[in-house]
Design an enzyme around this catalytic site. Structure first.
Site, short mmCIF file in Angstrom:
data_model
loop_
_atom_site.label_atom_id
_atom_site.label_comp_id
_atom_site.label_asym_id
_atom_site.label_seq_id
_atom_site.Cartn_x
_atom_site.Cartn_y
_atom_site.Cartn_z
N ASP A 136 0.88 -1.17 0.00
CA ASP A 136 0.00 0.00 0.00
C ASP A 136 0.91 1.22 0.00
OD1 ASP A 136 -2.36 -1.45 0.09
OD2 ASP A 136 -2.42 -1.49 2.27
N ASP A 191 -13.54 -3.53 -1.82
CA ASP A 191 -13.42 -3.27 -0.38
C ASP A 191 -14.80 -3.45 0.21
OD1 ASP A 191 -10.74 -2.66 -0.75
OD2 ASP A 191 -11.11 -0.51 -0.95
#
Length: 254
Positions: free
Chosen positions: A11, A130
């Protein structure tokens, strides 16, 4: 028999690899190029690179960083964050990615999935979802903009539609489990497996060797993605693979 894949996730924010819990409490971890090469040499099957603030900040992805990572690794490389158009996909693939991960942009423009699959092949188009469990426990909603915005869209319905449009793989992140190290969301992963035939990468919550075993045996995932465990040196990829082999799960070894 298909081997199960172990995938570290980078990330990236402001050029650095970061990690948080439940999508908040972000801490800097290190340089994406160094970490990418480190995981490649450890035996990672693939690498996922997500520019986690590109969409929120309404900017393009960091192509130069993608190029530098791609020069150091020789395994499949998925890149996501801030990709909004066919031209964006083309640029990221040219920079060295093998696949692109689409989340917010795909929700806003479903044609991006079908057009991307037509131009570059379904194998290049990864749908990133998500998903967060609804308060009434009736299912999961899709969140976009780095987990900031609840679309109100049912996650299972969206995945089914996206696969029909041409998505060749699902990167499924449980927002409830993310960064907690309490285990993957077995129920969510298993339900997604039941409604689609494309490979599923389970993400969010891995905290132990047992969690890897469970997501493959019970959750029926094709790949397991982890970040914190690897970034903080709690486990190596080789340790994970040796454990899985001992538990009769097929993995690629180097």
């Amino acid at each position: 028999m298909h081997t199960k894949r172990i995938i570290p996730c980078l990330d990236v924010r402001d050029g650095n690899v970061v990690k948080g819990v439940n999508f908040v409490g972000i801490k800097e971890i290190g340089d994406p190029v160094q970490l990418g090469e480190y995981y490649y040499k450890q035996g990672a099957d693939e690498l996922v690179f997500l520019d986690i603030t590109a969409t929120y900040e309404d900017r393009g992805i960091m192509e130069k960083v993608v190029e530098r990572v791609a020069e150091k690794i020789f395994i499949p490389f998925t890149v996501g964050g801030g990709i909004k158009s066919i031209e964006d996909i083309r640029r990221i693939l040219r920079a060295g990615a093998d696949k692109v991960s689409l989340n917010s942009a795909a929700v806003k423009n479903k044609n991006l999935i079908s057009e991307g699959a037509t131009y570059f092949g379904s194998q290049c188009i990864v749908l990133a979802v998500d998903a967060k469990r609804r308060d009434d426990n009736s299912g999961w909603n899709v969140f976009v903009n780095g987990g900031r915005v609840d679309t109100g869209i049912d996650a299972l319905s969206w995945i089914k539609e996206a696969v029909e449009l041409g998505a060749g793989e699902i990167l499924l992140t449980s927002m409830d489990a993310d960064g907690t190290k309490k285990g993957f969301d077995i129920e969510l992963t298993k339900m997604v497996n039941e409604i689609t035939s494309v490979p599923i990468i389970a993400s969010g919550g891995c905290g132990s060797l047992k969690d890897f075993e469970e997501i493959f045996k019970e959750g029926k995932a094709d790949a397991a993605l982890a970040a914190s465990l690897f970034h903080y040196g709690e486990l190596t990829i080789n340790e994970v693979k040796e454990y899985l082999k001992e538990n009769k799960i097929a993995v690629r070894t180097i």
